[in-house]
Motif scaffolding. Sequence first.
Motif, PDB file in Angstrom:
ATOM      1  N   LYS A 150      -0.328  -0.756   1.706  1.00 40.55           N
ATOM      2  CA  LYS A 150       0.286  -1.957   1.143  1.00 40.55           C
ATOM      3  C   LYS A 150       0.857  -1.579  -0.215  1.00 40.55           C
ATOM      4  CE  LYS A 150      -1.181  -5.117   4.223  1.00 40.55           C
ATOM      5  NZ  LYS A 150      -0.326  -6.026   4.991  1.00 40.55           N
ATOM      6  N   LEU A 151       2.154  -1.797  -0.388  1.00 40.82           N
ATOM      7  CA  LEU A 151       2.781  -1.488  -1.660  1.00 40.82           C
ATOM      8  C   LEU A 151       2.507  -2.595  -2.669  1.00 40.82           C
ATOM      9  CD1 LEU A 151       6.244  -0.020  -0.555  1.00 40.82           C
ATOM     10  CD2 LEU A 151       4.117   1.194  -1.071  1.00 40.82           C
ATOM     11  N   ALA A 152       2.432  -2.190  -3.923  1.00 40.90           N
ATOM     12  CA  ALA A 152       2.189  -3.156  -4.998  1.00 40.90           C
ATOM     13  C   ALA A 152       3.423  -4.033  -5.198  1.00 40.90           C
ATOM     14  CB  ALA A 152       1.839  -2.414  -6.284  1.00 40.90           C
ATOM     15  N   ALA A 153       3.214  -5.167  -5.863  1.00 40.19           N
ATOM     16  CA  ALA A 153       4.321  -6.095  -6.122  1.00 40.19           C
ATOM     17  C   ALA A 153       5.399  -5.455  -6.982  1.00 40.19           C
ATOM     18  CB  ALA A 153       3.783  -7.358  -6.796  1.00 40.19           C
ATOM     19  N   SER A 154       5.015  -4.429  -7.740  1.00 36.39           N
ATOM     20  CA  SER A 154       5.979  -3.752  -8.619  1.00 36.39           C
ATOM     21  C   SER A 154       6.891  -2.788  -7.871  1.00 36.39           C
ATOM     22  CB  SER A 154       5.227  -2.986  -9.710  1.00 36.39           C
ATOM     23  OG  SER A 154       4.366  -2.010  -9.115  1.00 36.39           O
ATOM     24  N   ALA A 155       6.615  -2.533  -6.582  1.00 33.20           N
ATOM     25  CA  ALA A 155       7.420  -1.579  -5.809  1.00 33.20           C
ATOM     26  C   ALA A 155       8.853  -2.083  -5.691  1.00 33.20           C
ATOM     27  CB  ALA A 155       6.813  -1.377  -4.431  1.00 33.20           C
ATOM     28  N   SER A 156       9.805  -1.234  -6.030  1.00 28.46           N
ATOM     29  CA  SER A 156      11.214  -1.635  -6.048  1.00 28.46           C
ATOM     30  C   SER A 156      11.943  -1.329  -4.751  1.00 28.46           C
ATOM     31  CB  SER A 156      11.933  -0.936  -7.206  1.00 28.46           C
ATOM     32  OG  SER A 156      11.831   0.481  -7.069  1.00 28.46           O
ATOM     33  N   VAL A 157      11.341  -0.546  -3.873  1.00 22.36           N
ATOM     34  CA  VAL A 157      12.001  -0.166  -2.632  1.00 22.36           C
ATOM     35  C   VAL A 157      12.124  -1.386  -1.720  1.00 22.36           C
ATOM     36  CG1 VAL A 157       9.870   0.497  -1.436  1.00 22.36           C
ATOM     37  CG2 VAL A 157      12.022   1.574  -0.804  1.00 22.36           C
ATOM     38  N   ALA A 158      13.226  -1.470  -0.977  1.00 23.48           N
ATOM     39  CA  ALA A 158      13.477  -2.632  -0.127  1.00 23.48           C
ATOM     40  C   ALA A 158      12.846  -2.454   1.247  1.00 23.48           C
ATOM     41  CB  ALA A 158      14.980  -2.849   0.017  1.00 23.48           C
ATOM     42  N   ILE A 159      12.534  -3.586   1.888  1.00 26.03           N
ATOM     43  CA  ILE A 159      12.059  -3.545   3.274  1.00 26.03           C
ATOM     44  C   ILE A 159      13.172  -2.972   4.149  1.00 26.03           C
ATOM     45  CG2 ILE A 159      11.409  -4.978   5.251  1.00 26.03           C
ATOM     46  CD1 ILE A 159      10.022  -6.860   3.265  1.00 26.03           C
ATOM     47  N   GLY A 160      12.811  -2.020   5.013  1.00 26.43           N
ATOM     48  CA  GLY A 160      13.784  -1.350   5.867  1.00 26.43           C
ATOM     49  C   GLY A 160      14.289  -0.042   5.296  1.00 26.43           C
ATOM     50  N   ALA A 161      14.016   0.202   4.010  1.00 31.20           N
ATOM     51  CA  ALA A 161      14.457   1.449   3.382  1.00 31.20           C
ATOM     52  C   ALA A 161      13.489   2.583   3.723  1.00 31.20           C
ATOM     53  CB  ALA A 161      14.555   1.276   1.871  1.00 31.20           C
ATOM     54  N   GLU A 162      13.986   3.804   3.624  1.00 25.13           N
ATOM     55  CA  GLU A 162      13.141   4.968   3.883  1.00 25.13           C
ATOM     56  C   GLU A 162      12.393   5.378   2.622  1.00 25.13           C
ATOM     57  OE1 GLU A 162      15.655   8.044   5.520  1.00 25.13           O
ATOM     58  OE2 GLU A 162      14.977   7.564   7.551  1.00 25.13           O
ATOM     59  N   VAL A 163      11.158   5.830   2.835  1.00 25.59           N
ATOM     60  CA  VAL A 163      10.349   6.364   1.743  1.00 25.59           C
ATOM     61  C   VAL A 163       9.755   7.701   2.184  1.00 25.59           C
ATOM     62  CG1 VAL A 163       9.760   4.167   0.655  1.00 25.59           C
ATOM     63  CG2 VAL A 163       8.358   5.033   2.548  1.00 25.59           C
ATOM     64  N   GLU A 164       9.411   8.503   1.206  1.00 24.22           N
ATOM     65  CA  GLU A 164       8.754   9.784   1.457  1.00 24.22           C
ATOM     66  C   GLU A 164       7.309   9.656   0.985  1.00 24.22           C
ATOM     67  OE1 GLU A 164       9.942  14.486   0.976  1.00 24.22           O
ATOM     68  OE2 GLU A 164      10.598  13.072  -0.553  1.00 24.22           O
ATOM     69  N   VAL A 165       6.370   9.971   1.879  1.00 24.75           N
ATOM     70  CA  VAL A 165       4.952   9.763   1.590  1.00 24.75           C
ATOM     71  C   VAL A 165       4.215  11.101   1.642  1.00 24.75           C
ATOM     72  CG1 VAL A 165       2.870   8.477   2.193  1.00 24.75           C
ATOM     73  CG2 VAL A 165       5.129   7.498   2.699  1.00 24.75           C
ATOM     74  N   TYR A 166       3.422  11.360   0.607  1.00 23.16           N
ATOM     75  CA  TYR A 166       2.586  12.556   0.543  1.00 23.16           C
ATOM     76  C   TYR A 166       1.121  12.123   0.534  1.00 23.16           C
ATOM     77  CZ  TYR A 166       6.802  15.085  -0.904  1.00 23.16           C
ATOM     78  OH  TYR A 166       8.055  15.639  -0.960  1.00 23.16           O
ATOM     79  N   TYR A 167       0.321  12.744   1.420  1.00 15.72           N
ATOM     80  CA  TYR A 167      -1.102  12.414   1.459  1.00 15.72           C
ATOM     81  C   TYR A 167      -1.864  13.545   2.140  1.00 15.72           C
ATOM     82  CZ  TYR A 167      -0.255  10.915   6.355  1.00 15.72           C
ATOM     83  OH  TYR A 167       0.079  10.861   7.685  1.00 15.72           O
ATOM     84  N   ARG A 168      -3.176  13.403   2.201  1.00 15.25           N
ATOM     85  CA  ARG A 168      -4.026  14.368   2.888  1.00 15.25           C
ATOM     86  C   ARG A 168      -4.735  13.668   4.038  1.00 15.25           C
ATOM     87  NH1 ARG A 168      -5.938  14.430  -2.035  1.00 15.25           N
ATOM     88  NH2 ARG A 168      -8.116  14.201  -1.365  1.00 15.25           N
ATOM     89  N   GLN A 169      -4.839  14.361   5.160  1.00 14.00           N
ATOM     90  CA  GLN A 169      -5.567  13.838   6.304  1.00 14.00           C
ATOM     91  C   GLN A 169      -6.723  14.778   6.624  1.00 14.00           C
ATOM     92  OE1 GLN A 169      -2.773  15.360   9.885  1.00 14.00           O
ATOM     93  NE2 GLN A 169      -4.918  14.956  10.340  1.00 14.00           N
ATOM     94  N   LEU A 170      -7.715  14.291   7.337  1.00 13.24           N
ATOM     95  CA  LEU A 170      -8.850  15.112   7.737  1.00 13.24           C
ATOM     96  C   LEU A 170      -8.657  15.544   9.183  1.00 13.24           C
ATOM     97  CD1 LEU A 170     -11.594  16.240   6.776  1.00 13.24           C
ATOM     98  CD2 LEU A 170     -12.659  14.247   7.861  1.00 13.24           C
ATOM     99  N   ALA A 171      -8.427  16.855   9.386  1.00 10.17           N
ATOM    100  CA  ALA A 171      -8.350  17.413  10.739  1.00 10.17           C
ATOM    101  C   ALA A 171      -9.775  17.741  11.173  1.00 10.17           C
ATOM    102  CB  ALA A 171      -7.477  18.651  10.757  1.00 10.17           C
ATOM    103  N   THR A 172     -10.267  17.040  12.185  1.00 12.87           N
ATOM    104  CA  THR A 172     -11.670  17.199  12.575  1.00 12.87           C
ATOM    105  C   THR A 172     -11.924  18.474  13.368  1.00 12.87           C
ATOM    106  OG1 THR A 172     -11.268  15.845  14.543  1.00 12.87           O
ATOM    107  CG2 THR A 172     -12.077  14.718  12.574  1.00 12.87           C
TER     108      THR A 172
END
Length: 258
Positions: A150-172
């Motif tokens: 869930k993006l914060a209210a301060s997020a300026s990106v529009a609905i439908g726009a593309e974003v680039e996301v960086y995170y870590r996942q756990l490979a079991t």
Amino acid sequence: MALNLGRYGSREIMDLQIFNFATKAPLLSMDYATSAQTENTAATVYARGGAGNARRIAWHGDKETKVTIETKIFTMQQLAMLAGEDIVSGSHEIYKREVLKVEDDGTGKKQIKLSKTPVGTNKDVAVFEYVNGVLGKGQDVETVTTNTLKLAASASVAIGAEVEVYYRQLATDAHKLSFTAKGFPPYVLLVGDTVYADEVSGEMVSAQLQYFKAKLQPNFTITNSPTGDPSSLTLVFDVFPVKVNGVDTLYDMIVHED
């Protein structure tokens, strides 16, 4: 029927068996190398003298044997030998990057659905505008629930726009090999099986080369490229003498009946 010695030609690969030097426990086998070369070298020095300073006496020494294996197929076990470390199996964190679209969560708020569940908190997930394939302005993440951001209210990106996301996942289910500063290849027993063609009989003759004590050189390169031939891994073994029947022996070549 007795196996007579013949006149041989070599045009076949040498398949390898590799064992722990101390325990003789099998480590791995290779029946997929593209080339195998046994190089034998020695130094010669001379006593010279007289008219023309001709050679008078020769001394030989510094005998060395080196086995070089080329393969376009590699395994984690080979890399573990090069690294001098063990393969650790279990769960491991994997860094992940995705380009996704911002969605409406049904209440007018902005959300992003990841393909995997990130580890950590909202502070461990980074979201950026993604315009024309370029990393843009950062977007604040308010909450992370399973794989939904869930993006914060301060997020300026529009609905439908593309974003680039960086995170870590756990490979079991994963296997990890660490290349440490202190890890180096161990000593091994190296056994090679090949065949030679006998010119006179027209038959193939089996041969086994037994390198009693060998050690991989730690240098290696694996290339990642979408063009040209597949990457080739070069394994270079230095061979050391071992007492066999009281004689310092580098290796034995045994021609035998199959």
